[in-house]
Design a protein around this motif. Structure first.
Motif, mmCIF file in Angstrom:
data_model
loop_
_atom_site.group_PDB
_atom_site.id
_atom_site.type_symbol
_atom_site.label_atom_id
_atom_site.label_comp_id
_atom_site.label_asym_id
_atom_site.label_seq_id
_atom_site.Cartn_x
_atom_site.Cartn_y
_atom_site.Cartn_z
ATOM 1 N N SER A 83 25.297 87.256 30.328
ATOM 2 C CA SER A 83 26.007 87.579 31.479
ATOM 3 C C SER A 83 26.835 88.814 31.305
ATOM 4 O O SER A 83 27.218 88.850 30.378
ATOM 5 C CB SER A 83 26.605 86.402 32.067
ATOM 6 O OG SER A 83 27.398 86.518 33.256
ATOM 7 N N CYS A 137 28.048 82.497 32.425
ATOM 8 C CA CYS A 137 28.622 83.192 33.620
ATOM 9 C C CYS A 137 30.000 83.419 33.303
ATOM 10 O O CYS A 137 30.510 82.981 32.672
ATOM 11 C CB CYS A 137 28.384 82.741 35.117
ATOM 12 S SG CYS A 137 28.793 81.360 35.526
ATOM 13 N N ASP A 149 33.550 84.562 35.571
ATOM 14 C CA ASP A 149 34.000 84.504 37.025
ATOM 15 C C ASP A 149 35.351 85.916 37.234
ATOM 16 O O ASP A 149 35.110 86.358 36.209
ATOM 17 C CB ASP A 149 34.878 83.163 37.171
ATOM 18 C CG ASP A 149 36.043 83.127 36.434
ATOM 19 O OD1 ASP A 149 36.671 83.824 35.821
ATOM 20 O OD2 ASP A 149 36.635 81.849 36.639
ATOM 21 N N ALA A 193 25.593 80.519 37.923
ATOM 22 C CA ALA A 193 26.067 81.719 38.463
ATOM 23 C C ALA A 193 27.471 81.279 39.103
ATOM 24 O O ALA A 193 27.676 79.911 39.623
ATOM 25 C CB ALA A 193 25.187 82.419 39.664
ATOM 26 N N CYS A 194 28.475 82.125 39.265
ATOM 27 C CA CYS A 194 29.613 81.663 39.945
ATOM 28 C C CYS A 194 29.901 82.901 40.928
ATOM 29 O O CYS A 194 29.641 84.148 40.816
ATOM 30 C CB CYS A 194 31.015 81.539 38.849
ATOM 31 S SG CYS A 194 31.060 82.620 37.619
#
Length: 123
Positions: A11, A55, A57, A96-97
């Motif tokens: 990511s 991921c 944020d 995923a965020c």
């Protein structure tokens, strides 16, 4: 990027770098120059079972799904790791965020995507 032990998920990081999970191993953070920055196991003293989806944020915190432990942990830039999800996952994989504080976790055993609200602060 050499010297990875079974790379699985990757990511981007807002600073231009990236984070990579390694099968049955660790999660490593790299700078935009592809230079190794740190491993989450070493930085936080955290023991992963089998890190999978990763991921990052909007705050730059790294989120990691652990297939073996059936959890999702948040690793802030400063401070201790926080367990965000400790029940309800059978085999968390990709994640995923969103910028609104939602976490999407693919659960490969239940053939679904589970959605969690983990951040109540407005963007």
């Amino acid at each position: 990027v050499p010297s990875l032990q079974g790379p699985r998920y990757v990511s981007p990081v807002p600073s231009g770098g990236f984070v990579v999970s390694e099968e049955c191993g660790d999660v490593k953070v790299f700078m935009s120059s592809r230079k190794f920055l740190c491993s989450l196991s070493s930085k936080y003293g955290h023991q992963f079972g089998n890190p999978a989806g990763v991921c990052v944020d909007r705050d730059g915190s790294i989120l990691v799904a652990d297939e073996q432990h059936r959890t999702v942990h948040l690793f802030p830039e400063h401070g201790a790791p926080i367990c965000l999800v400790s029940t309800g996952l059978r085999r968390p994989a990709g994640m995923a965020c969103s910028s609104s504080g939602h976490l999407f976790v693919a659960d490969t055993v239940e053939n679904c995507v589970k959605v969690f609200k983990y951040c109540v602060r407005t963007p």
